[in-house]
Design a protein around this motif. Structure first.
Motif, short mmCIF file in Angstrom:
data_model
loop_
_atom_site.label_atom_id
_atom_site.label_comp_id
_atom_site.label_asym_id
_atom_site.label_seq_id
_atom_site.Cartn_x
_atom_site.Cartn_y
_atom_site.Cartn_z
N UNK A 58 0.87 -1.08 0.04
CA UNK A 58 0.06 -0.07 0.15
C UNK A 58 0.81 1.38 0.17
N UNK A 59 1.81 1.16 0.71
CA UNK A 59 2.78 2.32 0.64
C UNK A 59 3.53 2.84 -0.47
N UNK A 60 3.99 1.50 -1.25
CA UNK A 60 4.37 1.83 -2.57
C UNK A 60 3.52 2.12 -3.65
N UNK A 61 2.27 2.15 -3.51
CA UNK A 61 1.30 2.24 -4.44
C UNK A 61 0.74 3.73 -4.39
N UNK A 62 0.44 4.20 -5.42
CA UNK A 62 -0.37 5.51 -5.76
C UNK A 62 -1.70 5.48 -5.14
N UNK A 64 -4.53 2.96 -2.88
CA UNK A 64 -4.71 1.52 -2.11
C UNK A 64 -4.85 0.34 -2.74
N UNK A 65 -4.26 -0.68 -2.25
CA UNK A 65 -4.43 -1.95 -3.19
C UNK A 65 -5.16 -2.91 -2.09
N UNK A 66 -5.07 -2.86 -0.77
CA UNK A 66 -5.64 -3.67 0.23
C UNK A 66 -6.42 -2.46 1.15
N UNK A 67 -7.70 -2.73 1.60
CA UNK A 67 -8.32 -1.90 2.17
C UNK A 67 -8.99 -2.71 3.63
N UNK A 68 -9.35 -2.23 4.70
CA UNK A 68 -9.97 -2.79 5.60
C UNK A 68 -11.48 -2.63 5.57
N UNK A 69 -12.14 -3.70 5.90
CA UNK A 69 -13.71 -3.43 5.97
C UNK A 69 -14.15 -3.22 7.51
#
Length: 264
Positions: A58-62, A64-69
């Protein structure tokens, strides 16, 4: 990338392997199970290692790739964003098309360049626990040092102090893509939002994980937008600050403690 666009440069392209594919499988298992714990167990990974991998992605992506539900009757969970699913699909299509490189890759999908660029970020090896992808907003040079302002997304910025020589060597200018690296031991935590300090940078969010060890603890704060920052502090400090999941806290980072890096 459309056919009218410039061709993709394949210099240095090597078949994905090692940690990158471990990350890919982890993302796929999270998407199918809705749980990091279940995905980690299926892969023989520790829960901590799985979360650290997700935080790094997530930190290396512009985006979010994964999110909390959020919780509720089902207890909540974790899932991939649409961006994350597209990224995974791109990697799998790249794997399938590998035998046809380079003739097929350019026609795979319009935004291949974006996802391939992201894949290169996972090649970077560093001991810094915190790695943020950002864009240089400004470079202010002094007699010896330069202050570099880096936009890491979602209205969050980091100011780094480096030498003018380093700024020139990295060819930093407004709009440049840059990595900001910060060791977890260099981050000071506080729950007092009105505290005045000499630290140039303050990142405020919510504690999502607090894991105590024999002497020290790792505290992970989730920032607005999904990026995270991890700090190593003493167990005694955790108790003094009453840090636990759900508590609002700020990470203080001195500008001189931020290391900047650019893709090679």
């Amino acid at each position: 990338m459309s056919k009218a666009s410039s061709p993709i440069k394949l210099e240095g392209l090597s078949k994905p392997r090692g940690k990158r594919w471990d990350h890919l499988e982890l993302l796929e298992r999270i998407d199918s199970s809705g749980s990091i714990s279940a995905a980690a167990t299926a892969m023989g990974m520790s829960y901590k290692a799985a979360w650290q991998a997700v935080e790094s992605i997530n930190n290396l992506s512009r985006e979010p790739v994964v999110i909390r539900q959020p919780g509720g009757s089902t207890g909540g969970g974790t899932c991939l964003t649409e961006y994350g699913r597209r990224m995974v699909a791109t990697y799998r299509r790249l794997e399938q098309a590998w035998a046809a490189v380079p003739s097929v890759i350019g026609d795979m999908m319009d935004d291949f360049d974006q996802y391939y660029s992201m894949s290169r970020r996972f090649d970077m090896q560093t001991s810094a626990r915190n790695q943020f992808l950002g864009t240089v907003k400004a470079v202010k040079k002094g007699a010896v040092n330069a202050e570099v302002i880096v936009d890491i997304g979602n209205a969050a910025e980091l100011a780094a102090i480096i030498t003018n020589d380093s700024a020139d060597h990295l060819a930093l200018e407004s709009g440049s893509e840059v990595f900001a690296l910060v060791k977890a031991q260099w981050i000071i935590l506080t729950t007092d939002t009105n505290l005045k300090t000499s630290a140039r940078n303050t990142l405020t969010g919510t504690v999502v994980r607090c894991q105590e060890g024999a002497v020290n603890a790792e505290v992970v704060i989730e920032l607005p937008g999904g990026k995270t920052v991890a700090s190593i502090i003493t167990n005694e400090s955790v108790k003094t600050l009453n840090l636990k999941e759900g508590v609002k806290a700020s990470a203080l980072i001195k500008a001189s403690h931020i290391i900047l890096a650019v893709p090679s």
